[in-house]
Design a protein around this motif. Structure first.
Motif, mmCIF file in Angstrom:
data_model
loop_
_atom_site.group_PDB
_atom_site.id
_atom_site.type_symbol
_atom_site.label_atom_id
_atom_site.label_comp_id
_atom_site.label_asym_id
_atom_site.label_seq_id
_atom_site.Cartn_x
_atom_site.Cartn_y
_atom_site.Cartn_z
ATOM 1 N N ARG A 53 0.824 -1.215 0.000
ATOM 2 C CA ARG A 53 0.000 0.000 0.000
ATOM 3 C C ARG A 53 0.854 1.260 0.000
ATOM 4 N N LEU A 54 1.893 1.272 0.835
ATOM 5 C CA LEU A 54 2.790 2.434 0.878
ATOM 6 C C LEU A 54 3.506 2.640 -0.449
ATOM 7 N N TYR A 55 3.923 1.542 -1.068
ATOM 8 C CA TYR A 55 4.601 1.642 -2.366
ATOM 9 C C TYR A 55 3.685 2.303 -3.386
ATOM 10 N N HIS A 56 2.446 1.868 -3.447
ATOM 11 C CA HIS A 56 1.510 2.453 -4.413
ATOM 12 C C HIS A 56 1.193 3.910 -4.081
ATOM 13 N N ARG A 57 1.178 4.247 -2.807
ATOM 14 C CA ARG A 57 0.930 5.635 -2.417
ATOM 15 C C ARG A 57 2.094 6.534 -2.831
ATOM 16 N N PHE A 58 3.332 6.070 -2.612
ATOM 17 C CA PHE A 58 4.513 6.885 -2.897
ATOM 18 C C PHE A 58 4.975 6.816 -4.346
ATOM 19 N N SER A 59 4.427 5.892 -5.130
ATOM 20 C CA SER A 59 4.840 5.805 -6.529
ATOM 21 C C SER A 59 3.664 5.940 -7.488
ATOM 22 N N GLY A 60 2.509 6.286 -6.968
ATOM 23 C CA GLY A 60 1.323 6.398 -7.803
ATOM 24 C C GLY A 60 1.263 7.698 -8.592
ATOM 25 N N CYS A 61 0.158 7.892 -9.248
ATOM 26 C CA CYS A 61 -0.047 9.046 -10.123
ATOM 27 C C CYS A 61 0.020 10.367 -9.361
ATOM 28 N N THR A 62 -0.647 10.438 -8.235
ATOM 29 C CA THR A 62 -0.638 11.678 -7.450
ATOM 30 C C THR A 62 0.769 12.012 -6.973
ATOM 31 N N ALA A 63 1.476 11.003 -6.479
ATOM 32 C CA ALA A 63 2.857 11.224 -6.025
ATOM 33 C C ALA A 63 3.735 11.691 -7.176
ATOM 34 N N SER A 64 3.532 11.113 -8.348
ATOM 35 C CA SER A 64 4.324 11.507 -9.524
ATOM 36 C C SER A 64 4.090 12.973 -9.879
ATOM 37 N N TRP A 65 2.839 13.426 -9.827
ATOM 38 C CA TRP A 65 2.544 14.828 -10.132
ATOM 39 C C TRP A 65 3.123 15.766 -9.073
ATOM 40 N N ILE A 66 3.066 15.353 -7.827
ATOM 41 C CA ILE A 66 3.643 16.177 -6.751
ATOM 42 C C ILE A 66 5.151 16.305 -6.945
ATOM 43 N N ILE A 67 5.815 15.203 -7.242
ATOM 44 C CA ILE A 67 7.266 15.238 -7.460
ATOM 45 C C ILE A 67 7.601 16.068 -8.691
ATOM 46 N N PHE A 68 6.821 15.942 -9.742
ATOM 47 C CA PHE A 68 7.024 16.755 -10.941
ATOM 48 C C PHE A 68 6.921 18.243 -10.602
ATOM 49 N N ALA A 69 5.914 18.617 -9.813
ATOM 50 C CA ALA A 69 5.743 20.023 -9.422
ATOM 51 C C ALA A 69 6.920 20.499 -8.569
ATOM 52 N N ILE A 70 7.385 19.661 -7.657
ATOM 53 C CA ILE A 70 8.536 20.031 -6.827
ATOM 54 C C ILE A 70 9.763 20.263 -7.689
ATOM 55 N N ILE A 71 9.988 19.401 -8.664
ATOM 56 C CA ILE A 71 11.142 19.543 -9.551
ATOM 57 C C ILE A 71 11.062 20.841 -10.345
ATOM 58 N N ILE A 72 9.889 21.168 -10.856
ATOM 59 C CA ILE A 72 9.718 22.409 -11.631
ATOM 60 C C ILE A 72 9.941 23.629 -10.742
ATOM 61 N N VAL A 73 9.325 23.637 -9.570
ATOM 62 C CA VAL A 73 9.473 24.775 -8.652
ATOM 63 C C VAL A 73 10.929 24.914 -8.219
ATOM 64 N N TRP A 74 11.587 23.803 -7.913
ATOM 65 C CA TRP A 74 13.005 23.843 -7.524
ATOM 66 C C TRP A 74 13.864 24.338 -8.677
ATOM 67 N N GLY A 75 13.597 23.859 -9.879
ATOM 68 C CA GLY A 75 14.387 24.291 -11.043
ATOM 69 C C GLY A 75 14.283 25.778 -11.305
ATOM 70 N N ILE A 76 13.110 26.336 -11.107
ATOM 71 C CA ILE A 76 12.927 27.779 -11.311
ATOM 72 C C ILE A 76 13.466 28.540 -10.108
ATOM 73 N N GLY A 77 13.121 28.074 -8.914
ATOM 74 C CA GLY A 77 13.506 28.772 -7.696
ATOM 75 C C GLY A 77 15.000 28.874 -7.482
ATOM 76 N N ARG A 78 15.734 27.829 -7.802
ATOM 77 C CA ARG A 78 17.183 27.860 -7.551
ATOM 78 C C ARG A 78 17.888 28.859 -8.450
ATOM 79 N N ASN A 79 17.269 29.219 -9.572
ATOM 80 C CA ASN A 79 17.878 30.202 -10.464
ATOM 81 C C ASN A 79 17.445 31.635 -10.155
ATOM 82 N N LEU A 80 16.357 31.791 -9.449
ATOM 83 C CA LEU A 80 15.875 33.137 -9.120
ATOM 84 C C LEU A 80 16.407 33.631 -7.796
ATOM 85 N N LEU A 81 16.754 32.731 -6.903
ATOM 86 C CA LEU A 81 17.231 33.137 -5.573
ATOM 87 C C LEU A 81 18.718 33.306 -5.532
#
Length: 128
Positions: free
Chosen positions: A100-128
């Motif tokens: 259950r934990l594996y599916h929670r941490f590797s599922g669709c919602t988790a993938s979108w959250i990680i994608f958003a974190i990567i995008i925000v980090w990629g932009i943020g690290r260059n602006l700060l």
């Protein structure tokens, strides 16, 4: 049974490759290896979300946590997340909770959250 056996062999091969890579990174500084520079950085002048990770892993293997945080602060959470996924992958055939934990941490919602974190980090690290 055969699929599980192939799956385990593939996972062990991946872990073996990571171990060999870790030994190479421990023994040699990334600057001394003939590794191409980040194409995104060369084209845009901006650091991609992964810039500094190779040098960061080298510093982590040598126990220099301050240098790791200086190179790429998201490296530590990313490595912890990957370690959690590998641990869950290894234990999920034996535990319903791990499954259950594996599916929670590797599922669709988790993938979108990680994608958003990567995008925000990629932009943020260059602006700060």
């Amino acid at each position: 049974m055969l699929a599980t056996s192939r799956h385990n062999k593939a996972l062990l091969a991946l872990l073996g490759c990571m171990l060999v890579g870790g030994v190479v990174l421990y023994l040699y500084s990334p600057e001394s290896l003939r590794i191409p520079r980040c194409p995104f950085l060369q084209l845009t002048g901006w650091q991609c979300p992964g810039c500094g990770s190779l040098r960061g892993i080298h510093a982590l293997l040598h126990g220099d946590l301050g240098r790791v945080l200086q190179l790429n602060v998201m490296l530590i959470p990313a490595l912890l997340y990957l370690a959690l996924l590998v641990l869950l992958e290894l234990t999920r055939p034996h535990s319903v909770r791990a499954e259950r934990l594996y599916h929670r941490f590797s599922g669709c919602t988790a993938s979108w959250i990680i994608f958003a974190i990567i995008i925000v980090w990629g932009i943020g690290r260059n602006l700060l």
